[in-house]
Design a protein around this motif. Structure first.
Motif, PDB file in Angstrom:
ATOM      1  N   SER A   1      18.281  67.448   2.137  1.00 29.93           N
ATOM      2  CA  SER A   1      19.441  67.779   1.314  1.00 29.93           C
ATOM      3  C   SER A   1      18.963  68.238  -0.056  1.00 29.93           C
ATOM      4  CB  SER A   1      20.354  66.560   1.161  1.00 29.93           C
ATOM      5  OG  SER A   1      21.430  66.850   0.297  1.00 29.93           O
ATOM      6  N   SER A   2      19.668  69.185  -0.629  1.00 28.34           N
ATOM      7  CA  SER A   2      19.327  69.641  -1.974  1.00 28.34           C
ATOM      8  C   SER A   2      19.927  68.748  -3.046  1.00 28.34           C
ATOM      9  CB  SER A   2      19.827  71.073  -2.175  1.00 28.34           C
ATOM     10  OG  SER A   2      21.240  71.128  -2.039  1.00 28.34           O
ATOM     11  N   SER A   3      20.825  67.837  -2.669  1.00 27.29           N
ATOM     12  CA  SER A   3      21.491  66.983  -3.650  1.00 27.29           C
ATOM     13  C   SER A   3      20.531  65.919  -4.164  1.00 27.29           C
ATOM     14  CB  SER A   3      22.727  66.332  -3.031  1.00 27.29           C
ATOM     15  OG  SER A   3      22.360  65.584  -1.894  1.00 27.29           O
ATOM     16  N   ARG A   4      20.844  65.382  -5.339  1.00 29.14           N
ATOM     17  CA  ARG A   4      20.004  64.383  -5.986  1.00 29.14           C
ATOM     18  C   ARG A   4      20.816  63.128  -6.285  1.00 29.14           C
ATOM     19  NH1 ARG A   4      15.996  64.558  -8.976  1.00 29.14           N
ATOM     20  NH2 ARG A   4      16.106  62.390  -8.319  1.00 29.14           N
ATOM     21  N   THR A   5      20.173  61.985  -6.102  1.00 26.29           N
ATOM     22  CA  THR A   5      20.657  60.704  -6.606  1.00 26.29           C
ATOM     23  C   THR A   5      19.604  60.221  -7.581  1.00 26.29           C
ATOM     24  OG1 THR A   5      21.799  60.203  -4.530  1.00 26.29           O
ATOM     25  CG2 THR A   5      21.347  58.361  -6.015  1.00 26.29           C
ATOM     26  N   LEU A   6      19.928  60.192  -8.857  1.00 23.37           N
ATOM     27  CA  LEU A   6      18.921  59.967  -9.885  1.00 23.37           C
ATOM     28  C   LEU A   6      18.290  58.594  -9.742  1.00 23.37           C
ATOM     29  CD1 LEU A   6      20.628  61.512 -13.038  1.00 23.37           C
ATOM     30  CD2 LEU A   6      19.118  62.597 -11.375  1.00 23.37           C
TER      31      LEU A   6
ATOM     32  N   SER B   1       5.267  72.311   4.525  1.00 26.73           N
ATOM     33  CA  SER B   1       6.048  72.258   5.760  1.00 26.73           C
ATOM     34  C   SER B   1       5.809  73.523   6.572  1.00 26.73           C
ATOM     35  CB  SER B   1       7.542  72.109   5.445  1.00 26.73           C
ATOM     36  OG  SER B   1       8.008  73.222   4.708  1.00 26.73           O
ATOM     37  N   ARG B   2       5.808  73.361   7.879  1.00 28.46           N
ATOM     38  CA  ARG B   2       5.701  74.527   8.755  1.00 28.46           C
ATOM     39  C   ARG B   2       6.986  75.331   8.730  1.00 28.46           C
ATOM     40  NH1 ARG B   2       7.396  75.472  13.771  1.00 28.46           N
ATOM     41  NH2 ARG B   2       8.013  73.310  14.099  1.00 28.46           N
ATOM     42  N   GLU B   3       8.083  74.621   8.622  1.00 27.68           N
ATOM     43  CA  GLU B   3       9.408  75.233   8.564  1.00 27.68           C
ATOM     44  C   GLU B   3      10.282  74.311   7.744  1.00 27.68           C
ATOM     45  OE1 GLU B   3      13.111  75.977  11.665  1.00 27.68           O
ATOM     46  OE2 GLU B   3      11.052  75.976  12.421  1.00 27.68           O
ATOM     47  N   HIS B   4      11.113  74.836   6.894  1.00 28.52           N
ATOM     48  CA  HIS B   4      11.950  73.983   6.050  1.00 28.52           C
ATOM     49  C   HIS B   4      13.387  74.471   6.061  1.00 28.52           C
ATOM     50  CE1 HIS B   4      10.798  77.274   3.335  1.00 28.52           C
ATOM     51  NE2 HIS B   4      11.923  77.022   2.693  1.00 28.52           N
ATOM     52  N   HIS B   5      14.298  73.514   5.987  1.00 30.16           N
ATOM     53  CA  HIS B   5      15.736  73.790   5.915  1.00 30.16           C
ATOM     54  C   HIS B   5      16.306  72.905   4.814  1.00 30.16           C
ATOM     55  CE1 HIS B   5      15.620  75.948   9.768  1.00 30.16           C
ATOM     56  NE2 HIS B   5      14.772  74.998  10.153  1.00 30.16           N
ATOM     57  N   VAL B   6      16.834  73.504   3.781  1.00 29.19           N
ATOM     58  CA  VAL B   6      17.355  72.770   2.632  1.00 29.19           C
ATOM     59  C   VAL B   6      18.789  73.214   2.374  1.00 29.19           C
ATOM     60  CG1 VAL B   6      17.019  72.179   0.207  1.00 29.19           C
ATOM     61  CG2 VAL B   6      15.035  72.674   1.649  1.00 29.19           C
ATOM     62  N   PHE B   7      19.705  72.261   2.370  1.00 29.11           N
ATOM     63  CA  PHE B   7      21.094  72.555   2.038  1.00 29.11           C
ATOM     64  C   PHE B   7      21.734  71.276   1.502  1.00 29.11           C
ATOM     65  CE2 PHE B   7      21.115  70.937   6.289  1.00 29.11           C
ATOM     66  CZ  PHE B   7      22.315  70.265   6.460  1.00 29.11           C
ATOM     67  N   ASP B   8      22.915  71.410   0.932  1.00 24.94           N
ATOM     68  CA  ASP B   8      23.584  70.279   0.293  1.00 24.94           C
ATOM     69  C   ASP B   8      24.306  69.456   1.356  1.00 24.94           C
ATOM     70  OD1 ASP B   8      24.952  68.492  -1.286  1.00 24.94           O
ATOM     71  OD2 ASP B   8      25.502  69.961  -2.811  1.00 24.94           O
ATOM     72  N   MET B   9      23.664  68.422   1.836  1.00 20.17           N
ATOM     73  CA  MET B   9      24.268  67.569   2.853  1.00 20.17           C
ATOM     74  C   MET B   9      25.455  66.789   2.305  1.00 20.17           C
ATOM     75  SD  MET B   9      20.933  66.029   4.830  1.00 20.17           S
ATOM     76  CE  MET B   9      19.688  67.088   5.577  1.00 20.17           C
ATOM     77  N   GLY B  10      25.373  66.386   1.039  1.00 16.62           N
ATOM     78  CA  GLY B  10      26.474  65.652   0.443  1.00 16.62           C
ATOM     79  C   GLY B  10      27.742  66.468   0.388  1.00 16.62           C
TER      80      GLY B  10
END
Length: 540
Positions: free
Chosen positions: A113-118, A144-153
């Motif tokens: 996930s691209s979201s952050r919890t400080l 990473s060989r392959e990466h997928h990043v999105f805002d899961m929250g």
């Protein structure tokens, strides 16, 4: 993609309350219903954000029916560099696992996930202590060989579910395990229940979150565009475009327009058009000084950009009128209903707790009355405050907040408004004079706007630190009075003030550069009640 002689390995990283255990159960159930052997283990973390709970899943990629009665042997814990995939609900936690050596660039698929919890360390910083999201994403890409990043929250909120359902969809979309999509969805619906049956409201929400994540990961073109957008900005601050009046935009170069639009909109929303015009007028002074010091604009008008940011934040300082206005907005009520997942017929009650003291009330009074109120408060044994509990969901509570918010016209006549404008003027003069003397000096003074933050004693301490830096480093004579030396001294003092709330580091930086330390303020004496005397003859 993988050899069939070893299990497929997956490390799941979830924070407290995100349903990581449920996600693990879903995966194991999906494997077993599909006819595959699977095993899961978990290592609990510490109190919510202090540490994540990790779940380790192994699935043997050959159906049990084809093993001839043999059973695979699984390991109990992940081995660094031997993971096929890492799935994480928080970006910094993803990079922490990469830092532990869990991800192998030639083997591991990273879904994050691209979201952050400080973290606690990030929150403790008086300044902006957040980790750089762009650098975190670079780490994910590099290891990473392959990466997928999105805002899961965001996907979970839009679907009305929890992050675990979104993570399951991401795993399914990556094709890590040899299960069809329907196998995952059947387990989410309720195990062996037929797909023709209507799912429960909770299962329906989970399926919506599952579908969003599945599509995000399973569509490489959309995923690549999403990652590019994340790298172009940050994972935390997606700035919505603001409209800038053409007359205002014409006065400033293009590199300033984005921050200028945000600042102008903030000040206009805070007070009125005249106050927004004052903001533009002040910023124009800085631009004129920067053009004189850097006619070619080689530095991208960085001084004006920083002033556009910090000047707007200071001019829109928090007071009881602003707090009441923000808490009584319809958008806030909608956000709260969304956070608690309230449906159309649900009744949501919101209680806001206030404790305004004498300084908050004195801020709206003329100077003569304000000084009397604050002097009276200082003479008291304990500071005066008025605890309030306002139900903003009720007619009376909302009417009280709107009445207080309507006192915006009174703000300009109050003592605090006059004091804040005088302090802003001193800072503005120092920035303009410093920029004309040396571009870097003006830039460092402009960045001192970061010292102004918070409310109450935190805000007052920040203003005192800023004025002390201006008086003794920006304008006063130093042993090495060159503009470059003063810029270096101001940068060191500012960083020290942001790193140490107590001010010890700031005083040391001031003395190190030939300036006096901050004066020690006399604290008002707060008398304590004498403890009751013990009864005669009784030992206590």
């Amino acid at each position: 993609m993988h050899t069939q002689q070893r299990p497929l390995t997956l490390l799941i990283c979830a924070l407290g309350g995100e349903g990581g255990g449920v996600l693990t159960e879903w995966l194991v159930d999906t494997a077993r219903h599909a006819g595959y052997a699977a095993q899961s283990t978990s290592i609990p973390g510490v109190a919510q954000r202090t540490g994540a709970t990790t779940y380790y899943v192994e699935v043997f990629p050959v159906p049990l029916a084809q093993l001839g009665g043999r059973k695979p042997v699984f390991s109990l814990s992940p081995v660094p560099g031997a993971l096929d995939a890492i799935v994480s609900s928080e970006l910094l936690e993803t990079t922490r696992q990469i830092g532990n050596g869990m991800s192998a660039p030639e083997r591991t698929v990273v879904i994050s996930s691209s979201s952050r919890t400080l973290t606690t360390a990030e929150r403790m910083q008086p300044g902006d202590g957040r980790a750089d999201a762009a650098r975190l994403l670079d780490v994910v890409k590099a290891f990473s060989r392959e990466h997928h990043v999105f805002d899961m929250g965001a996907a979970a909120r839009e679907a009305g579910t929890v992050v675990s359902a979104v993570m399951l969809g991401a795993i399914a979309g990556s094709a890590l395990f040899p299960f069809p999509r329907a196998a995952y969805e059947r387990v989410v619906r309720g195990g062996d229940a037929g797909t023709a049956e209507k799912p429960s409201p909770m299962a329906a929400a989970s399926l919506r979150g599952f579908a969003k994540a599945f599509d995000a990961v399973n569509t490489p073109r959309e995923q690549a565009a999403l990652v590019s957008r994340l790298l172009a900005t940050t994972a935390n601050d997606v700035v919505r475009p603001q409209s800038l009046p053409p007359a205002v935009a014409a006065q400033f170069p293009a590199p300033v327009h984005d921050l200028l639009a945000l600042g102008h909109a903030r000040v206009l929303d805070y007070q009125d058009a005249a106050y927004a015009a004052l903001y533009v007028q002040r910023l124009a002074q800085v631009l004129a000084a920067e053009r004189a010091a850097d006619p070619a604009g080689a530095h991208g008008f960085a001084v004006t950009r920083e002033m556009a940011r910090w000047l707007a934040l200071w001019m829109a300082f928090d007071d009881i009128v602003r707090v009441a206005e923000l808490k009584s907005r319809a958008s806030r009520a909608q956000r709260v209903r969304g956070e608690v997942k309230a449906t159309q017929g649900d009744i949501v009650k919101v209680y806001d707790h206030f404790k305004p003291g004498a300084p908050e009330f004195a801020a709206l009074l003329p100077a003569s009355l304000a000084h009397r109120v604050t002097a009276w408060d200082r003479r008291r044994k304990t500071p005066w405050a008025l605890p309030l509990k306002v139900g903003s969901h009720s007619v009376v509570g909302m009417a009280a907040l709107r009445l207080l918010a309507s006192l915006r016209w009174l703000r300009k006549r109050g003592n605090r408004f006059a004091e804040e404008q005088a302090l802003i003027g001193r800072w503005l003069e120092a920035v303009v004079a410093g920029t004309r003397a040396d571009w870097r000096l003006g830039h460092e003074i402009a960045l001192c706007g970061r010292l102004i933050k918070g409310y109450g004693s935190t805000n007052e301490r920040g203003k005192d630190n800023l004025l002390h830096v201006i008086d003794h480093l920006a304008t006063a004579r130093l042993p090495d009075g060159s503009p470059s030396a003063r810029a270096t001294a101001i940068a060191a003092a500012r960083d020290a003030a942001l790193a140490d709330e107590a001010g010890t580091a700031l005083d040391a930086a001031l003395v190190r550069h030939g300036a006096p330390p901050r004066p020690v303020k006399a604290q008002p004496i707060r008398w304590m009640k004498r403890p009751p005397q013990s009864a005669p003859g009784r030992r206590t």
